[in-house]
Design a protein around this motif. Structure first.
Motif, PDB file in Angstrom:
ATOM      1  N   VAL A   1       0.717  -1.220  -0.007  1.00 49.68           N
ATOM      2  CA  VAL A   1       0.018   0.154  -0.039  1.00 49.68           C
ATOM      3  C   VAL A   1       0.669   1.139   0.128  1.00 49.68           C
ATOM      4  N   THR A   2       2.154   1.155   0.143  1.00 51.40           N
ATOM      5  CA  THR A   2       2.907   2.288   0.016  1.00 51.40           C
ATOM      6  C   THR A   2       4.338   1.627   0.023  1.00 51.40           C
ATOM      7  N   ASP A   3       5.289   2.611  -0.795  1.00 55.72           N
ATOM      8  CA  ASP A   3       6.670   1.987  -0.889  1.00 55.72           C
ATOM      9  C   ASP A   3       7.548   2.844   0.333  1.00 55.72           C
ATOM     10  N   ARG A   4       7.125   3.659   1.113  1.00 48.61           N
ATOM     11  CA  ARG A   4       7.567   4.676   2.004  1.00 48.61           C
ATOM     12  C   ARG A   4       7.642   3.859   3.301  1.00 48.61           C
ATOM     13  N   CYS A   5       8.663   3.897   3.982  1.00 47.54           N
ATOM     14  CA  CYS A   5       8.954   3.367   5.212  1.00 47.54           C
ATOM     15  C   CYS A   5       9.631   4.162   6.190  1.00 47.54           C
TER      16      CYS A   5
ATOM     17  N   TRP B   1      11.470   6.828  -5.471  1.00 50.93           N
ATOM     18  CA  TRP B   1      10.088   6.704  -4.640  1.00 50.93           C
ATOM     19  C   TRP B   1       8.925   6.934  -5.776  1.00 50.93           C
ATOM     20  N   ILE B   2       7.805   6.234  -5.587  1.00 55.31           N
ATOM     21  CA  ILE B   2       6.831   6.405  -6.422  1.00 55.31           C
ATOM     22  C   ILE B   2       6.296   7.338  -6.750  1.00 55.31           C
ATOM     23  N   ALA B   3       6.234   8.048  -7.936  1.00 55.00           N
ATOM     24  CA  ALA B   3       5.609   9.233  -8.194  1.00 55.00           C
ATOM     25  C   ALA B   3       4.063   9.583  -7.841  1.00 55.00           C
ATOM     26  N   PRO B   4       3.452  10.394  -7.252  1.00 58.48           N
ATOM     27  CA  PRO B   4       2.276  10.629  -6.899  1.00 58.48           C
ATOM     28  C   PRO B   4       1.222  10.186  -7.691  1.00 58.48           C
ATOM     29  N   GLY B   5       1.330  10.316  -9.008  1.00 50.68           N
ATOM     30  CA  GLY B   5       0.153   9.901  -9.845  1.00 50.68           C
ATOM     31  C   GLY B   5       0.074   8.444 -10.247  1.00 50.68           C
TER      32      GLY B   5
ATOM     33  N   ASN C   1       0.521   6.195  -7.451  1.00 49.11           N
ATOM     34  CA  ASN C   1      -0.123   5.313  -6.197  1.00 49.11           C
ATOM     35  C   ASN C   1      -1.159   4.785  -6.618  1.00 49.11           C
ATOM     36  N   LEU C   2      -1.942   3.636  -5.894  1.00 50.35           N
ATOM     37  CA  LEU C   2      -3.134   3.310  -6.173  1.00 50.35           C
ATOM     38  C   LEU C   2      -3.987   3.803  -5.050  1.00 50.35           C
ATOM     39  N   SER C   3      -5.268   4.333  -5.350  1.00 50.59           N
ATOM     40  CA  SER C   3      -6.097   4.950  -4.420  1.00 50.59           C
ATOM     41  C   SER C   3      -6.727   3.693  -3.690  1.00 50.59           C
TER      42      SER C   3
ATOM     43  N   ALA D   1       2.925  -0.989  -4.931  1.00 50.78           N
ATOM     44  CA  ALA D   1       2.016   0.270  -4.629  1.00 50.78           C
ATOM     45  C   ALA D   1       1.902   1.068  -5.740  1.00 50.78           C
ATOM     46  N   ASP D   2       2.619   0.995  -6.833  1.00 45.83           N
ATOM     47  CA  ASP D   2       2.370   1.702  -7.968  1.00 45.83           C
ATOM     48  C   ASP D   2       1.508   0.823  -9.085  1.00 45.83           C
ATOM     49  N   GLY D   3       0.877  -0.291  -8.612  1.00 47.42           N
ATOM     50  CA  GLY D   3      -0.329  -0.664  -9.605  1.00 47.42           C
ATOM     51  C   GLY D   3       0.411  -1.620 -10.458  1.00 47.42           C
TER      52      GLY D   3
END
Length: 323
Positions: free
Chosen positions: A15-19, A34-38, A40-42, A263-265
């Motif tokens: 659900v996120t690549d951040r830690c 890091w995954i670009a904001p656009g 990320n899956l909602s 997390a980026d689909g």
């Protein structure tokens, strides 16, 4: 079923690549990918994917990261997932740092199991491995037990000359709290360079060490969760220990039952293989048929086994793929 007769019914969802930690085996030093904001899956995207997956026969789901508890609104996401017909079990893999204040709410929302990474009980060594503090993790484990999850497991990645002195303290800790401990071989999930004789420690070697101090009895009747661990009981210590030997157990993939969603689909049929399928275009469609077709495509290309033993060089690290 995939091409090799394995039933694939388990989807691990990042659900996120951040830690909020930087474990030695997960995120390379100075990682900037890091995954670009656009990308990320909602929450709506994730719920839709889970609904389609459940309709195809997926029954077990695990939320991972990065660190999944960094994602805002995770409790509500769990609640929505738990209401989908066909979803039998939702689990969480976490470093435990933010677990204490969320454990009870997650349990009420429908989360059934929790796996907590715990690579050392010595605070200084824990900080060396993860960059974080041990105290909040121990509080998170205690809160998870109090919350009444069906299962709370501890995960330890084995690293020679790093945390091998912590194996017995961790075993005693797990026995004292009656929590299964899983000992996991190091895998090339940041770079191939992590697998040197200086830092790789096999589960077979660890088992031999344990046998010198205690009786190690196989527990083939136990299948705690949906992963590949082989469980043993330590008779005198009273601990239940699972061993995950992805590098040394030659039949490790024979009963693989999982896929991963990054997390980026991207749908990833195998952790140790570079194939990924982008779901974004299918998510823009008004119906679910495109998503279903992509799941079947992922099933068709799922390999017989991972490539970790074939000089595998990861294209992106574990924090970007999902645990």
């Amino acid at each position: 079923m995939d091409s090799f007769g394995r039933t694939i019914d388990y989807l691990r969802i990042s659900v996120t690549d951040r830690c909020n930690e930087r474990c030695l085996y997960c995120r390379p030093h100075q990682y900037k990918g890091w995954i670009a904001p656009g990308e990320n899956l909602s929450d709506d995207d994730l719920v839709r994917i889970v609904r389609v997956a459940a309709g195809l026969g997926f029954r077990k789901f695990r939320l991972t990261g990065g660190e999944p508890l960094l994602r805002p609104g995770l409790v509500e996401l769990v609640r929505r997932m738990a209401s989908i017909p066909g979803v039998e079990c939702i689990g969480l893999s976490t470093n435990g740092v933010k677990l204490a204040p969320l454990a009870a709410d997650l349990r009420r929302a429908g989360l059934r199991t929790v796996n907590v990474s715990l690579d050392a009980l010595d605070p200084a060594l824990y900080h060396r491995i993860t960059g974080g503090r041990l105290g909040p993790v121990l509080e998170g484990i205690q809160a998870a037990v109090r919350a009444g999850f069906e299962r709370v497991k501890l995960n330890t990645v084995l690293m020679r000359h790093v945390n091998e002195s912590e194996i017995w303290p961790l075993i005693r800790f797990s026995a004292e709290h009656q929590l299964p401990l899983r000992l996991i071989e190091l895998m090339p999930l940041t770079s191939r360079d992590v697998l040197t004789p200086d830092n790789f420690l096999s589960v077979e070697e660890v088992m031999e060490r344990l046998r010198r101090e205690d009786e190690l009895v196989p527990a083939p009747e136990l299948r705690l969760g949906h992963g590949p661990a082989r469980y043993y009981r330590l008779v005198r210590t009273g601990a239940l220990v699972g061993f995950i030997g992805a590098m040394t157990q030659t039949h490790f993939c024979d009963n693989c039952n999982k896929m991963r969603l990054t997390a980026d689909g991207r749908l990833r049929p195998c952790l140790g293989h570079h194939d990924e399928i982008n779901l974004h275009e299918a998510l823009r469609a008004s119906d679910d048929e495109s998503l279903r077709r992509l799941f079947f495509h992922a099933l068709a290309i799922k390999p017989r086994e991972h490539e970790f033993r074939s000089c595998y060089q990861p294209g992106r690290p574990m924090t970007a793929i999902g645990g």
